[in-house]
Scaffold this active site. Sequence first.
Site, PDB file in Angstrom:
ATOM      1  N   HIS A 207       1.237  -1.177   0.029  1.00 38.90           N
ATOM      2  CA  HIS A 207       0.242   0.799   0.096  1.00 38.90           C
ATOM      3  C   HIS A 207       1.614   0.993  -0.056  1.00 38.90           C
ATOM      4  CE1 HIS A 207       0.843  -0.317   4.354  1.00 38.90           C
ATOM      5  NE2 HIS A 207       0.514   0.705   4.463  1.00 38.90           N
ATOM      6  N   ASP A 237      -0.577  -7.556   0.763  1.00 37.30           N
ATOM      7  CA  ASP A 237       0.284  -6.386   1.330  1.00 37.30           C
ATOM      8  C   ASP A 237       2.021  -6.432   1.198  1.00 37.30           C
ATOM      9  OD1 ASP A 237       0.198  -3.540   1.492  1.00 37.30           O
ATOM     10  OD2 ASP A 237      -0.039  -3.634   3.684  1.00 37.30           O
ATOM     11  N   GLY A 318       3.842   5.791   9.155  1.00 38.17           N
ATOM     12  CA  GLY A 318       5.522   5.867   9.054  1.00 38.17           C
ATOM     13  C   GLY A 318       6.013   4.318   9.000  1.00 38.17           C
ATOM     14  N   SER A 320       4.803   1.519   8.490  1.00 38.65           N
ATOM     15  CA  SER A 320       4.141   0.395   6.628  1.00 38.65           C
ATOM     16  C   SER A 320       5.470   0.154   5.959  1.00 38.65           C
ATOM     17  CB  SER A 320       3.363   1.097   6.451  1.00 38.65           C
ATOM     18  OG  SER A 320       1.986   1.280   6.799  1.00 38.65           O
ATOM     19  N   SER A 335       1.982  -4.018   7.805  1.00 37.27           N
ATOM     20  CA  SER A 335       0.695  -3.769   6.943  1.00 37.27           C
ATOM     21  C   SER A 335       0.208  -2.474   7.678  1.00 37.27           C
ATOM     22  CB  SER A 335      -0.036  -5.008   6.694  1.00 37.27           C
ATOM     23  OG  SER A 335      -0.778  -4.529   5.929  1.00 37.27           O
TER      24      SER A 335
END
Length: 458
Positions: A207, A237, A318, A320, A335
Amino acid sequence: MRHARRRVVKRMARLTAVGGLLCGALMLTQAAMATEPTTSPPATRSSVLAASGTGNGLVSELGSSRTAGTWIADDGSPVVAVTDEKAAAEVKQAGARPKMVEYSAEDLRSATEALRSAPRVSGTSWAIDPASNEVVVRADSTVSADDWSSLTDIAEEIGGSVRMERTEGAYTMRLNGAQPIFGTGGRCSIGFNVTDGENEFMLTAGHCGPAGSVWFSDNQGRQEIGRTTETNFPGADYSLVQYLQDAPSNSTNVVSVGDGRGVRITSVGDAAVGQRVFRSGSTSGFRNGEVTGLDATVNYPEGTVSGLIETTVCAEPGDSGGPLFSEGVALGVTSGGNGDCEQGGTTFFQPLSDALDDLGVELAGLPQSPVQPTGAADGSSDDSQGAAAPGSAEPGAVESVESIQAASDLIDRLADPRNVGPGLLVIAGSLVALAATRFIRTEQDRQAYRRQYSQSWG
């Protein structure tokens, strides 16, 4: 005054030539080293993952109608949920601990399929908890009373295998290694460095950005480090970002945990329920928690993602894409989730092994034949069972990563095998410069002697 200036010029010329020789030699040395295969310490066996491997082997052998999953007990022993006495006896004989349960893995899987086929409700999630023999459905604060009522009706239709819970906060993707990377969509974290044998990539969350996204190492967009080549979101993801050829430190198997330190990754494995795990991210830094569920589904506002690892590790925007690991074993990338690192919360991770298989890449910097951290597939006992409780697990070998950041651009360029030729040219040029300065100095001394001789003898 003129003679003083000449001496300064000659000294500077000699120093420049000597510096060129040293630089050229360094380029040759580093380039030769760069052509050697990357090595790292032998992979260490994880007692927790070995026990998990034993449990998974038994589940696979006995089948989904006689078992309902496996997890790691507080003392480090594998526990297998079983539905009949014969299966319990086989589990005990294999050295694991059986637990009689009401619902089989088939029953729990059927419950998740019923939830997945129902109308999608953003802000909900569910995961199988083998220890409680339930599918746990959670709804965050954004889920309305009507939607909650509808979900409750669905759970009642499914039966007692589903447990409903409300949770605080809202499920969000942690967009905005665990070094930060910056793109047009926000900030993410590097997960793991990977390679297809020819090119170098970073693996991060899907994402974080679509294919073609440009990533920078600074939020001013001055130093581009790579571009997204493949992505999978929603559904899964993860995404693959190809490094530019001159990007620094793109083949290390050390993940940053802050304060100039990093953990060396030695292998890839699958997470186990009950396992203590560690996460690193560019916003909230280094955190730890426990795996509470597998094959989790999250209905983010942006889309649904399934097959995730559910944990109690906190995360914030941040983080991720940041790495999940334990005992030097790489497990997944961040995720999303709810909560923060002050109040706590639930965070979900994309399993790493699934992403690597789908993308056709492997972790960079690992030994050619890493030791598998899981136990025997046939469910046989392992000498590491019960050797260490999950809560005593450590992240892995911690070492300094300051050298990775300091002067990395220069060293990486010098270490490039393509610099062998330029290195030789630099050395040759420096030798010519030294010879020229020596010749000029000798000629000047000869002329000075002649002048002095002519003045002395007329």
